[in-house]
Design an enzyme around this catalytic site. Sequence first.
Site, PDB file in Angstrom:
ATOM      1  N   GLU A 106       3.745   2.184  21.719  1.00 25.87           N
ATOM      2  CA  GLU A 106       2.410   1.618  21.507  1.00 25.87           C
ATOM      3  C   GLU A 106       2.322   0.117  21.779  1.00 25.87           C
ATOM      4  O   GLU A 106       3.196  -0.657  21.387  1.00 25.87           O
ATOM      5  CB  GLU A 106       1.966   1.892  20.066  1.00 25.87           C
ATOM      6  CG  GLU A 106       0.525   1.539  19.798  1.00 25.87           C
ATOM      7  CD  GLU A 106      -0.106   2.457  18.749  1.00 25.87           C
ATOM      8  OE1 GLU A 106      -1.207   2.129  18.290  1.00 25.87           O
ATOM      9  OE2 GLU A 106       0.492   3.489  18.404  1.00 25.87           O
ATOM     10  N   PHE A 189      -7.417  12.319  16.682  1.00 27.25           N
ATOM     11  CA  PHE A 189      -6.884  12.432  15.324  1.00 27.25           C
ATOM     12  C   PHE A 189      -7.642  13.507  14.541  1.00 27.25           C
ATOM     13  O   PHE A 189      -8.867  13.531  14.552  1.00 27.25           O
ATOM     14  CB  PHE A 189      -6.998  11.084  14.608  1.00 27.25           C
ATOM     15  CG  PHE A 189      -5.924  10.098  14.995  1.00 27.25           C
ATOM     16  CD1 PHE A 189      -5.327  10.140  16.234  1.00 27.25           C
ATOM     17  CD2 PHE A 189      -5.512   9.115  14.110  1.00 27.25           C
ATOM     18  CE1 PHE A 189      -4.337   9.240  16.593  1.00 27.25           C
ATOM     19  CE2 PHE A 189      -4.534   8.197  14.445  1.00 27.25           C
ATOM     20  CZ  PHE A 189      -3.941   8.250  15.693  1.00 27.25           C
TER      21      PHE A 189
END
Length: 332
Positions: A106, A189
């Site tokens: 990330e 998500f």
Amino acid sequence: MSVSPVKRQKMESALDQLKHHTTVVADTGDFNAIDEYKPLDATTNPSLILAAAQMPAYQELVDDAVAYGKKLGGSEEEQIKNACDKLFVLFGAEILKRIPGRVSTEVDARLSFDKEGMIQRARRLIDLYKEAGIGKDRILIKLSSTWEGIQAGKVLEAEYGIHCNMTLLFSFAQAVACAEAGVTLISPFVGRILDWYVANGDKKAYEPSEDPGVKSVTKIYNYYKKFGYKTIVMGASFRNTGEIKALTGCDYLTISPKLLAELSKEYVKLTPTLSIKEAQACQLEKIHLDEKAFRWLHNEDQMAVEKLSDGIRKFAADAIKLERMLKVDVIS
């Protein structure tokens, strides 16, 4: 429903069955969990790396990262930043020794609204992997699914051949923009969407098929398959195995070690709930989003607006904690 011991011997676990229909990814920075559950891919984020970096077993990687930062020199801030990037890559390199596929690494969440900053940091991470002898085909660069992040992903894919995983994705607008940008993979998500509805609504429990996070990913999957987008849908952030089983058939699912363990001990028959055939028959209209249309459609989804900003803040906070941890070693 319990299964008799005799039947259980003949039956595969829910985890093994899931692997027939969906690519299973480990959502962890813990090598032992990866060794145990043998996923194809693995994902990391600042929170997972922070947790792993505090384990005594990984102190050597932390020491190597700090030494690298010191070697490059510069200001204290530059040394810490370089040590941080190196630590992410060291974890990624170790994970890649244990999996056949790709690892997601990330970009700092504090760059979430800085398109050029994200592009530069992504290229830096890819260069660090190259120094470690790892090609960019085995890396997914994770970017926040802000408008700026999505456009950074578009440039990285088209101009540099760097594969991107768009994270912190909560709205249909984000998913459409990612597909139009041609990114490799998105991570919608599930659990955090459920959290929001439980916290902000009257209903405190949902059947898996009615779970708002499950419904969100199902709609995105159907949209992508109906209109032939190549972007991979990887459901993420699960709260229970019911959510996971309700998304059997999704391209990829990234799952924490705790839930992987639960699935490995469950013996229930799994059947795909998502399929290309059903997606192509669903009633969805194709839409196009420029920046103005994206910002409006995303803004109309209160849950997505709140969870995206909350997610960015939390990842940024853990990045700062990680830097503070490394700072102690850098100045020692």
